[in-house]
Motif scaffolding. Structure first.
Motif, PDB file in Angstrom:
ATOM      1  N   THR A   1      40.376  79.173  30.398  1.00  0.00           N
ATOM      2  CA  THR A   1      39.508  78.910  29.255  1.00  0.00           C
ATOM      3  C   THR A   1      39.586  77.460  28.790  1.00  0.00           C
ATOM      4  OG1 THR A   1      41.259  79.642  27.771  1.00  0.00           O
ATOM      5  CG2 THR A   1      39.640  81.289  28.446  1.00  0.00           C
ATOM      6  N   THR A   2      40.550  76.699  29.295  1.00  0.00           N
ATOM      7  CA  THR A   2      40.688  75.295  28.890  1.00  0.00           C
ATOM      8  C   THR A   2      40.816  74.394  30.115  1.00  0.00           C
ATOM      9  OG1 THR A   2      43.093  75.624  28.677  1.00  0.00           O
ATOM     10  CG2 THR A   2      41.757  75.855  26.681  1.00  0.00           C
ATOM     11  N   PRO A   3      39.721  74.224  30.896  1.00  0.00           N
ATOM     12  CA  PRO A   3      39.785  73.347  32.067  1.00  0.00           C
ATOM     13  C   PRO A   3      39.945  71.891  31.658  1.00  0.00           C
ATOM     14  CG  PRO A   3      37.537  73.993  31.642  1.00  0.00           C
ATOM     15  CD  PRO A   3      38.384  74.782  30.693  1.00  0.00           C
ATOM     16  N   THR A   4      40.475  71.092  32.564  1.00  0.00           N
ATOM     17  CA  THR A   4      40.712  69.678  32.268  1.00  0.00           C
ATOM     18  C   THR A   4      39.445  68.855  32.353  1.00  0.00           C
ATOM     19  OG1 THR A   4      41.150  69.004  34.553  1.00  0.00           O
ATOM     20  CG2 THR A   4      43.001  69.917  33.291  1.00  0.00           C
ATOM     21  N   GLY A   5      38.487  69.275  33.203  1.00  0.00           N
ATOM     22  CA  GLY A   5      37.272  68.495  33.417  1.00  0.00           C
ATOM     23  C   GLY A   5      37.445  67.384  34.430  1.00  0.00           C
ATOM     24  N   ARG A   6      38.631  67.273  35.021  1.00  0.00           N
ATOM     25  CA  ARG A   6      38.901  66.200  36.006  1.00  0.00           C
ATOM     26  C   ARG A   6      39.012  66.827  37.394  1.00  0.00           C
ATOM     27  NH1 ARG A   6      42.283  65.258  31.693  1.00  0.00           N
ATOM     28  NH2 ARG A   6      44.071  66.109  32.816  1.00  0.00           N
ATOM     29  N   ALA A   7      37.909  66.855  38.111  1.00  0.00           N
ATOM     30  CA  ALA A   7      37.890  67.487  39.427  1.00  0.00           C
ATOM     31  C   ALA A   7      38.817  66.769  40.398  1.00  0.00           C
ATOM     32  CB  ALA A   7      36.468  67.493  39.974  1.00  0.00           C
ATOM     33  N   ARG A   8      39.393  67.524  41.318  1.00  0.00           N
ATOM     34  CA  ARG A   8      40.334  66.975  42.293  1.00  0.00           C
ATOM     35  C   ARG A   8      39.600  66.376  43.492  1.00  0.00           C
ATOM     36  NH1 ARG A   8      45.500  71.056  41.806  1.00  0.00           N
ATOM     37  NH2 ARG A   8      45.216  71.417  39.580  1.00  0.00           N
ATOM     38  N   PRO A   9      40.249  65.467  44.229  1.00  0.00           N
ATOM     39  CA  PRO A   9      39.607  64.857  45.396  1.00  0.00           C
ATOM     40  C   PRO A   9      39.193  65.898  46.433  1.00  0.00           C
ATOM     41  CG  PRO A   9      41.567  63.626  44.769  1.00  0.00           C
ATOM     42  CD  PRO A   9      41.581  64.872  43.950  1.00  0.00           C
ATOM     43  N   LEU A  10      38.089  65.634  47.112  1.00  0.00           N
ATOM     44  CA  LEU A  10      37.598  66.504  48.169  1.00  0.00           C
ATOM     45  C   LEU A  10      38.469  66.343  49.407  1.00  0.00           C
ATOM     46  CD1 LEU A  10      35.354  68.344  49.370  1.00  0.00           C
ATOM     47  CD2 LEU A  10      34.103  66.252  49.928  1.00  0.00           C
ATOM     48  N   PRO A  11      39.156  67.417  49.866  1.00  0.00           N
ATOM     49  CA  PRO A  11      40.036  67.292  51.029  1.00  0.00           C
ATOM     50  C   PRO A  11      39.236  67.074  52.315  1.00  0.00           C
ATOM     51  CG  PRO A  11      40.540  69.283  49.745  1.00  0.00           C
ATOM     52  CD  PRO A  11      39.207  68.771  49.282  1.00  0.00           C
ATOM     53  N   ALA A  12      39.562  66.025  53.042  1.00  0.00           N
ATOM     54  CA  ALA A  12      38.863  65.744  54.289  1.00  0.00           C
ATOM     55  C   ALA A  12      39.072  66.857  55.312  1.00  0.00           C
ATOM     56  CB  ALA A  12      39.348  64.411  54.864  1.00  0.00           C
TER      57      ALA A  12
END
Length: 285
Positions: free
Chosen positions: A26-37
């Motif tokens: 319910t409380t996401p950070t909003g900072r998406a993680r890098p896309l894994p190659a």
């Protein structure tokens, strides 16, 4: 699964803590993680295995319940762009489905697009032996707006094509985010299904038009494809499933404001509002 697949599955599950869409916190950070190659190096079988494991764990840890499926890349041009020979499908849970009028925090949704769609609800179990007539008779249809959400940063840079490969798309459960569903469920003849049109009013005053020709023939043909795809792994589509059948128009990048889609053939309207940094909740409905 291989060691790489297990690690990518763990990374994807953990990424739900950062971006809204589906069974996240319910409380996401909003900072998406890098896309894994490494997602691009998977086989399709490995990617679907990651998707299954991710959804199973998220349902267990987040209390979500499976509700159906989301079908993606139904158009031939989209398939050719990512090297696919058929659509892909992801799992939908109750957390993916929202009622019309829902409000979503855009700043937590990782730059999502928006697409008008038809959702199908089954009233009978459908397996590989189901005929086209049986599939048609088992389906109710409603209007919807789909908001695909990717768990990874910079997945679709502005003005460019998506950076997700075919196997990356599959592993991220076909970027299942939210499906905002209208209130009017109808049983339509095949001809009326093929004739459905949608007009989406955007906050900028532009109108986006959609039609089932953008899909794999029409939504019923798309559903038949899904039934066959599930049969390959010994699965059936159970009664009560909700299936997002594919975009009726090219995706529109979501911006703050309200989107209202008007569907003909008696399907009514569906609306969603995007806000940024408003209130303490990331979603309301």
């Amino acid at each position: 699964m291989t060691t790489t697949s297990t690690r990518l599955c763990r990374y994807t599950v953990d990424a739900y803590a950062d971006v809204v869409g589906g069974p996240g916190p319910t409380t996401p950070t909003g900072r998406a993680r890098p896309l894994p190659a490494e997602l691009a190096t998977l086989s399709q079988a490995e990617a679907y295995a990651i998707r299954r494991e991710c959804v199973t764990e998220l349902c267990t840890t987040r209390g979500a319940r499976p509700r159906g499926y989301k079908i993606s890349v139904t158009g031939k041009a989209d398939q050719e762009r990512i090297g696919a020979t058929e659509p892909t499908f992801g799992r939908l849970t109750d957390r993916h489905l929202l009622p019309t009028g829902a409000e979503i925090r855009l700043d937590l949704a990782n730059q999502p697009p928006l697409e008008p769609e038809l959702v199908l609800r089954t009233s009978a179990d459908l397996g590989p032996e189901a005929s086209p007539d049986e599939i048609h008779e088992a389906v109710e249809i409603a209007a919807a707006l789909e908001i695909p959400v990717c768990r990874f940063a910079d997945w679709w840079p502005e003005g460019q094509l998506s950076r997700l490969t075919l196997t990356g798309l599959i592993a991220d459960t076909s970027v299942a985010g939210f499906v905002v569903v209208g209130t009017q469920w109808s049983r339509l003849t095949r001809e009326r299904v093929r004739q459905v049109t949608a007009a989406v009013d955007t906050p900028a005053g532009k109108v986006v038009h959609g039609h089932p020709s953008a899909e794999l023939g029409d939504p019923l043909a798309t559903l038949a494809w899904l039934v066959g795809a599930l049969a390959r792994t010994g699965e059936t589509l159970p009664a009560g499933s909700v299936v997002s059948s594919g975009a009726l128009a090219a995706p529109t990048r979501a911006v703050p404001g309200t989107y209202r889609a008007r569907f003909d053939q008696g399907l009514g309207e569906v609306a969603v509002t995007f806000g940024e940094g408003v209130g303490s909740s990331w979603i309301s409905s």
